[in-house]
Write an enzyme that holds these catalytic residues in place. Structure first.
Site, PDB file in Angstrom:
ATOM      1  N   GLU A  86     -32.986  10.607   9.710  1.00 18.28           N
ATOM      2  CA  GLU A  86     -33.766   9.521  10.300  1.00 18.28           C
ATOM      3  C   GLU A  86     -34.470   8.690   9.237  1.00 18.28           C
ATOM      4  O   GLU A  86     -35.429   7.973   9.524  1.00 18.28           O
ATOM      5  CB  GLU A  86     -34.794  10.075  11.292  1.00 18.28           C
ATOM      6  CG  GLU A  86     -35.823  11.010  10.692  1.00 18.28           C
ATOM      7  CD  GLU A  86     -35.401  12.476  10.693  1.00 18.28           C
ATOM      8  OE1 GLU A  86     -36.299  13.331  10.712  1.00 18.28           O
ATOM      9  OE2 GLU A  86     -34.184  12.756  10.678  1.00 18.28           O
TER      10      GLU A  86
ATOM     11  N   ASP B  40     -39.266   6.497   7.622  1.00 16.73           N
ATOM     12  CA  ASP B  40     -38.836   7.707   8.328  1.00 16.73           C
ATOM     13  C   ASP B  40     -39.379   7.653   9.765  1.00 16.73           C
ATOM     14  O   ASP B  40     -40.577   7.433   9.969  1.00 16.73           O
ATOM     15  CB  ASP B  40     -39.365   8.952   7.614  1.00 16.73           C
ATOM     16  CG  ASP B  40     -38.885  10.241   8.262  1.00 16.73           C
ATOM     17  OD1 ASP B  40     -37.933  10.827   7.733  1.00 16.73           O
ATOM     18  OD2 ASP B  40     -39.477  10.642   9.288  1.00 16.73           O
TER      19      ASP B  40
ATOM     20  N   HIS C  87     -29.318  14.022  22.000  1.00 16.82           N
ATOM     21  CA  HIS C  87     -28.859  13.413  20.747  1.00 16.82           C
ATOM     22  C   HIS C  87     -28.285  12.022  20.953  1.00 16.82           C
ATOM     23  O   HIS C  87     -28.359  11.183  20.048  1.00 16.82           O
ATOM     24  CB  HIS C  87     -27.827  14.317  20.073  1.00 16.82           C
ATOM     25  CG  HIS C  87     -28.433  15.560  19.494  1.00 16.82           C
ATOM     26  ND1 HIS C  87     -29.040  15.591  18.260  1.00 16.82           N
ATOM     27  CD2 HIS C  87     -28.558  16.816  19.999  1.00 16.82           C
ATOM     28  CE1 HIS C  87     -29.498  16.810  18.009  1.00 16.82           C
ATOM     29  NE2 HIS C  87     -29.213  17.572  19.048  1.00 16.82           N
TER      30      HIS C  87
END
Length: 387
Positions: A301, A258, A271
């Site tokens: 993610e 992650d 973004h």
């Protein structure tokens, strides 16, 4: 003695004809029934070919200008969208590009990926899949009917041949019987040609359907942003690899990864930059993948990894090398050229065979991941045997 020809006299008839044809060629007209000479045909073909080359060269230039004007990566997806927009081949893409340019003034990589994903989603809706299956069923029914018709025709043809053979054997009029045989054979040949044509059409439709279904399957099992397999595809790989590991007595490890503080990356840099970071991390993880190591985007993610033939400790070492590689990179925000803060990830690894069900191993790796987060991030933990 004949007089010398006047300089103002009419040219010879042959030259006049050639000049007339040349003038008509310039005007695009030709006299009805008049045939072009080979030289004229070659000249006209050469001119058409040059026009096509010029048109294509200009289109390539326009596509390049579009990509560079919007700072788009040189990918097949971006090239395809630019082509659809500039040529108007895809009305949906053309309208979407015009709308985003009016609203934002610029097209971005992430926007292109989103629009293409939406287009694919439209192509593989449940209704579209149902239509494909209906077409497959229709083709199978047609194929079955053609085979039945062919068998019936062959059977009838054989019976008719036997009857005519009996007529010949019993002393019937040979000429009449032969005439019937010729007519019967012609009819059979024509039916065979019709069946062959229908079978070819059926084969083409079947191939097109197979391609559509394969595209639908690929789109359903891949993440459009990173190009990695998605969660659905990974679950299938997990079942297969678990079966192989048990059958061959090999270890099997699973890992969760992650990206740390990913929300801050999005909030600080936007973004589009966040999407580039996702793709960059996906690329680093892909370097360790092979036919015994599978990497997929699990969502957001998060990435998930599967290592057949590796213990949890060995898998942890592999993931940690990727973590070190990422942590040592100096990434730059392409939008403004500014250096970004250090980008890192945390990960957890578990031994799949230590758990009764692979989902329990996945949860154990997830718990190890969050322990790594709690203990400072940018590290890889192995799940405890007691988890």
């Amino acid at each position: 003695m004949s007089a010398a020809p006047s300089p103002f006299a009419s040219p010879p008839h042959g030259l006049t004809d050639r000049l007339t044809r040349w003038a008509r060629g310039l005007s695009g007209k030709a006299e009805e029934g008049e045939e072009e000479t080979p030289v004229e045909r070659r000249s006209r073909a050469s001119t058409a070919a040059n026009r096509e080359i010029t048109r294509r060269r200009k289109l390539y230039d326009d596509i390049g200008d579009f990509l560079f004007a919007h700072d788009l990566d040189l990918t097949s997806m971006n090239f395809s969208v630019a082509l659809d927009y500039l040529t108007g081949t895809n009305i949906g893409i053309e309208k979407a590009v015009k709308a985003v340019m009016m609203e934002r003034g610029q097209v971005t990589n992430s926007w292109v990926e989103t629009v293409v994903a939406e287009q694919r989603a439209d192509e593989i809706t449940p209704e579209a899949l149902a239509a494909m299956l209906d077409k497959v069923e229709e083709n199978l029914t047609l194929f079955t009917g053609l085979m039945h018709e062919s068998r019936s025709s062959a059977k009838d043809y054989g019976a008719a041949l036997q009857e005519h053979a009996k007529d010949l054997a019993s002393g019937g009029d040979a000429e009449t019987v032969l005439g019937r045989l010729v007519s019967l054979t012609r009819s059979m040949v024509e039916k065979t040609r019709q069946v062959e044509t229908q079978l070819r059409d059926n084969q083409k439709q079947t191939q097109a359907l197979r391609s559509s279904l394969e595209n639908a399957r690929q789109a359903a099992e891949h993440d459009f942003l990173t190009g990695l397999p998605n969660r659905r595809a990974f679950e299938g790989a997990l079942r297969e690899e678990l079966s192989l590991a048990r059958a061959q007595g090999e270890p099997l490890a699973i890992g969760f990864c992650d990206i740390d503080h990913f929300k801050i990356i999005n909030d600080t840099h936007g973004h589009d930059t966040g999407d580039r970071v996702l793709k960059f991390v996906a690329g680093l993880l892909t370097k360790i993948s092979n036919d015994r190591c599978h990497v997929a985007r699990h969502g957001g993610e998060e990435f998930v990894m599967l290592f057949r033939g590796k213990t949890a400790s060995e898998a942890c070492a592999l993931v940690d090398k990727v973590r070190e590689d990422l942590a040592g990179r100096s990434l730059v925000n392409r939008a403004n050229g500014e250096k970004m803060e250090q980008v890192t990830f945390s990960a957890g690894v578990a031994d799949v065979l230590e758990y009764e069900h692979p989902r329990a191993a996945l949860r154990a790796a997830d718990r190890a991941l969050y322990l790594a987060k709690e203990h400072g991030r940018n590290r890889v933990y192995v799940a405890a045997d007691t988890d």
